[in-house]
Design an enzyme around this catalytic site. Structure first.
Site, PDB file in Angstrom:
ATOM      1  N   ASP A   1      10.177  11.565  -5.929  1.00  0.00           N
ATOM      2  CA  ASP A   1       9.821  10.828  -4.701  1.00  0.00           C
ATOM      3  C   ASP A   1      10.742   9.626  -4.517  1.00  0.00           C
ATOM      4  OD1 ASP A   1       8.437  10.366  -2.355  1.00  0.00           O
ATOM      5  OD2 ASP A   1       6.718   9.390  -3.312  1.00  0.00           O
TER       6      ASP A   1
ATOM      7  N   LYS B   1       0.875  -1.172   0.000  1.00  0.00           N
ATOM      8  CA  LYS B   1       0.000   0.000   0.000  1.00  0.00           C
ATOM      9  C   LYS B   1       0.901   1.208   0.000  1.00  0.00           C
ATOM     10  CE  LYS B   1      -4.471   0.487   2.059  1.00  0.00           C
ATOM     11  NZ  LYS B   1      -5.439  -0.394   1.572  1.00  0.00           N
TER      12      LYS B   1
HETATM   13  P1  ADP Z   1       2.181   4.304  -4.293  1.00  0.00           P
HETATM   14  O1  ADP Z   1       2.102   5.262  -5.450  1.00  0.00           O
HETATM   15  O2  ADP Z   1       0.831   4.028  -3.725  1.00  0.00           O
HETATM   16  O3  ADP Z   1       3.211   4.707  -3.279  1.00  0.00           O
HETATM   17  P2  ADP Z   1       3.991   2.220  -5.216  1.00  0.00           P
HETATM   18  O4  ADP Z   1       4.081   2.075  -6.686  1.00  0.00           O
HETATM   19  O5  ADP Z   1       5.094   2.935  -4.529  1.00  0.00           O
HETATM   20  O6  ADP Z   1       2.577   2.869  -4.862  1.00  0.00           O
HETATM   21  O7  ADP Z   1       3.807   0.767  -4.562  1.00  0.00           O
HETATM   22  C1  ADP Z   1       3.563   0.601  -3.163  1.00  0.00           C
HETATM   23  C2  ADP Z   1       4.285  -0.622  -2.644  1.00  0.00           C
HETATM   24  O8  ADP Z   1       3.827  -1.808  -3.320  1.00  0.00           O
HETATM   25  C3  ADP Z   1       5.796  -0.601  -2.875  1.00  0.00           C
HETATM   26  O9  ADP Z   1       6.469   0.058  -1.833  1.00  0.00           O
HETATM   27  C4  ADP Z   1       6.127  -2.085  -2.903  1.00  0.00           C
HETATM   28  O10 ADP Z   1       6.218  -2.591  -1.589  1.00  0.00           O
HETATM   29  C5  ADP Z   1       4.896  -2.694  -3.560  1.00  0.00           C
HETATM   30  N1  ADP Z   1       5.072  -2.842  -5.017  1.00  0.00           N
HETATM   31  C6  ADP Z   1       4.783  -1.917  -5.956  1.00  0.00           C
HETATM   32  N2  ADP Z   1       5.052  -2.355  -7.201  1.00  0.00           N
HETATM   33  C7  ADP Z   1       5.541  -3.604  -7.060  1.00  0.00           C
HETATM   34  C8  ADP Z   1       6.029  -4.606  -7.980  1.00  0.00           C
HETATM   35  N3  ADP Z   1       6.062  -4.367  -9.296  1.00  0.00           N
HETATM   36  N4  ADP Z   1       6.476  -5.781  -7.483  1.00  0.00           N
HETATM   37  C9  ADP Z   1       6.456  -6.014  -6.144  1.00  0.00           C
HETATM   38  N5  ADP Z   1       6.018  -5.122  -5.231  1.00  0.00           N
HETATM   39  C10 ADP Z   1       5.566  -3.927  -5.656  1.00  0.00           C
HETATM   40 MG    MG Z   2       5.224   4.695  -3.461  1.00  0.00          MG
END
Ligand code: ADP
Ligand code: MG
Length: 464
Positions: free
Chosen positions: A294, A174
């Site tokens: 970010d 999340k």
């Molecule tokens: P947000 O914009 O909500 O911060 P993120 O893209 O940073 O979303 O994703 C949130 C979290 O989900 C990441 O910190 C990671 O733990 C997990 N995550 C996101 N994308 C992936 C992926 N491609 N593979 C595995 N885990 C992921």
């Molecule tokens: Mg993020």
């Protein structure tokens, strides 16, 4: 007779004129549901059968997609497609004949073959044969997309088809927006970031950034598809990407320590990913400079092979070097407060220069390097995992908390003495300090960091 010929000629001329001009088209995946083609593009209208239901896709086609007309032909049992050349000519909603729906040549069978067949002979219209399932995998499909030279994304039709045949498995993360899930597509793991409908702009923005020409690189998260699906009461917004089972660098460093080599590989790939984002590539197939805005350990993912990819491009901005402008209005102070550069915290950042955004990324990268280096195990000695400024601020600090520490007291994370006894950690410590300068112009560039880190490996190899 001659009258007819004359009108045919006029029609041809008309079509030619229309073909060369830019067009406005109805577009499902676009802001205001409108897109604009490049000159010699077309409006695209299609309907296909997905899970037994008709799904319409309307968008713009680029000249290269139009070439070969493969997207303009209908395939007998699967879909109707149509290209047209006047403004909003794809407004009409197409329907499949009842026979097609009953016939059910399942669109789920649309796999990498779709692209493969198209690449081998773009003149051949897509028909049932090209839609027959084979064992082609997602990686091949993405590889093809990478080398196809037609922009930087799969055709919308394919994106939508992939997204709609994913089966969600478990929630894995999340963040700022919605939730991230692991899903299965055609037997392979994929990650699905699900945005709520009120975050439509963020969904659109992130999809748009990922589809920037030439963005694909081994240290940038591999984008697969974007899809918006209206279920009658709300819109589900999906962003599909490659799945990395280790999750974020934050999760990884909490769980494991790294060897000196492991640290260098991670540091090098982080610097390479950021250097690629920051770099402008000139030319028609060029890429604008992009600042992430970010950078933090939660927005970097760790691959199985121990390298890293930069993820979460939702706040990124692109630079147009011709006009020296940034592609979206800048709402100041976005990003994660703990990682904000001093000039963002005290509002002294020069927003009119794109360099400023890159330099702020470098500061944040320095903090990530510090988190990483603490977990480097050297003869069994390492530090516990901590976020930067853990000694100075509580969790979820305010801008003011951070400003006092970073700008007024001019504090930076402390560098342990024992780092001096290891060449790699000494270099990492030096890099961090040079990423943290209060003066943004004095900071290293990502390319410089990349070069310095890559030389550490060389030094080490020579010693061994
Ligand atoms: P947000 O914009 O909500 O911060 P993120 O893209 O940073 O979303 O994703 C949130 C979290 O989900 C990441 O910190 C990671 O733990 C997990 N995550 C996101 N994308 C992936 C992926 N491609 N593979 C595995 N885990 C992921
Ligand atoms: Mg993020």
């Amino acid at each position: 007779m001659s009258y007819l010929r004359c009108s045919e000629a006029a029609l041809l001329l008309f079509t030619f004129v229309q073909l060369t001009a830019a067009l406005k088209c109805v577009c499902h995946l676009c802001v205001n549901h409108t897109c604009e083609t490049e000159a010699e593009g077309a409006c695209w209208n299609s309907v296909m059968l997905i899970n037994g239901k008709e799904e319409a896709v309307k968008s713009c086609l680029s000249p290269s997609e139009l070439k070969g007309q493969v997207f303009c032909y209908s395939s007998r049992n699967v879909s109707k497609r149509n290209c047209c050349f006047t403004d909003f000519c794809n407004n009409e909603t197409l329907h499949l004949s009842p026979g097609v729906i009953l016939g059910m040549c399942a669109v789920q069978n649309l796999r990498c073959n779709l692209i493969k067949a198209h690449k081998q002979d773009p003149e051949v219209p897509l028909d049932d044969q090209t839609l027959v399932s084979t064992d082609k995998c997602l990686k091949e499909l993405i590889y093809d997309m990478n080398t196809s030279g037609s922009g930087s994304g799969l055709p919308l039709l394919v994106q939508r088809t992939i997204a709609r045949t994913i089966v969600l498995q478990e929630s894995i993360g999340k963040g700022r927006f919605g939730e991230v899930w692991r899903g299965k597509w055609s037997g392979e793991d994929v990650a699905v970031k699900i945005f709520s409908s009120r975050d439509e702009r963020s969904w659109f923005r992130e999809a748009e950034i990922y589809q920037t020409i030439m963005l694909r690189q081994e240290n940038i998260l591999g984008f697969i598809a974007a899809d918006n699906k209206d279920n009658g009461s709300w819109t589900q917004l999906w962003l599909v990407s490659e799945y990395h089972e280790h999750g974020s660098l934050f999760d990884y460093l909490n769980r494991y320590t790294v060897s000196v080599e492991g640290m260098i590989v991670l540091a090098l790939s982080i610097a390479s990913g950021i250097a690629h984002l920051h770099m402008e590539i000139i030319g028609t197939q060029g890429k604008p400079a992009i600042a992430h805005r970010d950078i933090k350990s939660k927005n970097i993912l760790v691959k199985k092979n121990g390298t890293a990819v930069i993820a979460d491009l939702g706040l990124a901005v692109k630079h147009d070097s011709n006009t020296n402008t940034i592609d979206i209005p800048i709402n100041h102070r976005v990003g994660t407060k703990r990682y904000m550069a001093p000039e963002i915290l005290d509002d002294s950042i020069n927003m009119s220069s794109f360099e400023s955004f890159k330099r702020a990324d470098i500061y944040s990268m320095g903090l990530v390097f510090w988190e990483l280096a603490r977990r480097c195990s050297m003869q069994g000695i390492y530090e516990d995992f901590q976020l930067p400024y853990y000694e100075q601020v509580q969790s979820d600090p305010s801008v003011d908390d951070m400003r006092k520490v970073v700008c007024e007291q001019k504090l930076r994370p402390s560098i342990p003495n024992q780092w001096q006894s290891c060449e790699a950690l000494r270099v990492m410590g030096k890099i961090m300090r040079e990423c943290w300068y209060a003066n943004p112009a004095a900071r290293l560039t990502a390319l410089r960091v990349k070069k310095t880190v890559s030389q550490v490996t060389v030094v080490k190899d020579v010693k061994e």
